[in-house]
Enzyme design. Structure first.
Site, PDB file in Angstrom:
ATOM      1  CD  GLU A   1      38.067  39.244  37.101  1.00 33.24           C
ATOM      2  OE1 GLU A   1      38.032  38.839  35.931  1.00 33.24           O
ATOM      3  OE2 GLU A   1      37.051  39.457  37.778  1.00 33.24           O
TER       4      GLU A   1
ATOM      5  NE  ARG B   1      31.635  34.667  39.241  1.00 34.13           N
ATOM      6  CZ  ARG B   1      32.633  34.534  38.392  1.00 34.13           C
ATOM      7  NH1 ARG B   1      32.819  33.382  37.782  1.00 34.13           N
ATOM      8  NH2 ARG B   1      33.445  35.527  38.128  1.00 34.13           N
TER       9      ARG B   1
ATOM     10  CD  GLU C   1      32.332  38.781  35.905  1.00 32.56           C
ATOM     11  OE1 GLU C   1      32.866  38.802  34.788  1.00 32.56           O
ATOM     12  OE2 GLU C   1      32.958  38.553  36.965  1.00 32.56           O
TER      13      GLU C   1
ATOM     14  CG  HIS D   1      37.620  35.706  41.077  1.00 27.85           C
ATOM     15  ND1 HIS D   1      37.351  34.418  40.683  1.00 27.85           N
ATOM     16  CD2 HIS D   1      37.246  36.501  40.041  1.00 27.85           C
ATOM     17  CE1 HIS D   1      36.851  34.429  39.446  1.00 27.85           C
ATOM     18  NE2 HIS D   1      36.775  35.682  39.042  1.00 27.85           N
TER      19      HIS D   1
ATOM     20  CD  GLU E   1      37.033  31.150  36.800  1.00 25.83           C
ATOM     21  OE1 GLU E   1      37.130  31.594  35.641  1.00 25.83           O
ATOM     22  OE2 GLU E   1      36.332  31.686  37.669  1.00 25.83           O
TER      23      GLU E   1
ATOM     24  CG  HIS F   1      33.911  42.222  37.934  1.00 26.03           C
ATOM     25  ND1 HIS F   1      34.580  41.279  37.183  1.00 26.03           N
ATOM     26  CD2 HIS F   1      33.511  43.191  37.063  1.00 26.03           C
ATOM     27  CE1 HIS F   1      34.602  41.664  35.920  1.00 26.03           C
ATOM     28  NE2 HIS F   1      33.974  42.824  35.820  1.00 26.03           N
TER      29      HIS F   1
ATOM     30  CG  ASP G   1      34.904  38.955  40.544  1.00 25.38           C
ATOM     31  OD1 ASP G   1      34.185  38.666  41.517  1.00 25.38           O
ATOM     32  OD2 ASP G   1      34.627  38.640  39.368  1.00 25.38           O
TER      33      ASP G   1
HETATM   34  C1  LER Z   1      35.669  37.449  34.666  1.00 27.16           C
HETATM   35  O1  LER Z   1      35.503  38.768  35.086  1.00 27.16           O
HETATM   36  C2  LER Z   1      35.770  36.529  35.822  1.00 27.16           C
HETATM   37  O2  LER Z   1      35.487  36.913  36.929  1.00 27.16           O
HETATM   38  C3  LER Z   1      36.258  35.153  35.631  1.00 27.16           C
HETATM   39  O3  LER Z   1      35.634  34.273  36.527  1.00 27.16           O
HETATM   40  C4  LER Z   1      36.177  34.679  34.203  1.00 27.16           C
HETATM   41  O4  LER Z   1      36.493  33.349  34.117  1.00 27.16           O
HETATM   42 MN    MN Z   2      35.064  39.055  37.372  1.00 22.27          MN
END
Ligand code: LER
Ligand code: MN
Length: 267
Positions: A152, A217, A246, A188, A158, A211, A185
């Protein structure tokens, strides 16, 4: 479109593990809302009883499309890029230990923050080299069991290791394993991609899992992402996999799960 939602099998600090707490209560709720599956966040396969888990999934008619592994980093500090060899090896062994569980459920193994961050005394190129080696080893261990791994891209706040899809696709080239792909995702992507739809197109058949969370979020429709356009593009790649929620459990997990399925079903 098959819908799942993230559920943690152990207590977890990660904010966007939508469901935490009593496993069976959560499964009853998730199944009652019409979800087809749950993405299980498992810190360590040693902590679960696979037979019990399997029985629960069958009882509630839920599949397990993916296994999240990031708690080994979040709760224990294991990573592919730690300066200590022992910790890097433990991270690789931990990912390998997910293979039988993933094989049992036909799930993808997620490589999220277990890749780690660039720690002091390590440079970025060295860290990337360790990631490539680790992923080759894990992909080789997973292939005979028919298991796929999905890395991912994660936003810059992060980690600095693979933030976007361009870096994700480069990594795929370097690893060179047919059972290694990407998990995209939308949270992100909203931070890191210049054009979310174009990035989805570029990743094409290397998208192994997906995701959804909105720009803030929260559940899709709580922010400003255009999920109709995003999911249309995903569909156009020929993606046959799952769309997994998520997001932060706000105002509460149940309400967020309802809003998500209502919004995505309307599109
Ligand atoms: C996990 O799927 C994710 O999206 C991250 O932000 C985990 O730190
Ligand atoms: Mn994710």
């Amino acid at each position: 479109m098959k819908l799942s939602i993230v559920l943690s099998t152990q207590p977890a600090q990660f904010e966007a593990a939508t469901f935490k707490g009593d496993l069976e209560t959560n499964l009853v709720q998730i199944a009652s809302l019409g979800y087809d599956g749950v993405e299980l966040a498992i810190r360590d396969p040693k902590l679960i009883d696979l037979d019990v888990l399997d029985e629960l999934m069958r009882a509630h008619g839920l599949s397990v499309p993916a296994i999240g592994t990031g708690q080994a980093w979040g709760e224990e500090g294991l990573s592919f890029t730690d300066p200590e060899l022992e910790i890097r090896s433990a991270a690789i062994e931990r990912i390998k230990s997910h293979v039988p569980v993933a094989s049992h459920f036909g799930a993808v193994i997620i490589i999220g923050l277990i890749r780690g961050i660039v720690k002091s005394g390590v440079d970025h190129a060295q860290a990337m080299g360790w990631i490539v080696e680790a992923l080759r080893e894990c992909s080789d261990a997973a292939r005979p069991q028919g298991v796929r791994l999905a890395l991912e891209p994660i936003n810059r706040y992060e980690t600095t290791l693979i933030n976007n899809t361009t870096e994700g696709l480069d990594l795929i080239e370097r690893v060179g394993a047919d059972n290694f792909g990407l998990l995209l995702d939308t949270f992100h992507m909203n931070i890191e991609e210049a054009d979310i739809e174009a990035s989805i197109r570029a990743c094409g058949e290397r998208i192994f899992h997906f995701h959804v969370a909105d720009s803030n979020r929260w559940y899709p429709s709580a922010g400003h992402l255009d999920f109709k356009s995003i999911l249309t593009e995903l569909n156009a790649t020929g993606y046959q996999g799952w769309v997994s929620g998520e997001f932060i459990p706000k105002p509460d997990a149940f309400t967020a799960a309802v809003e998500n399925i209502n919004h995505l079903s309307r599109l």
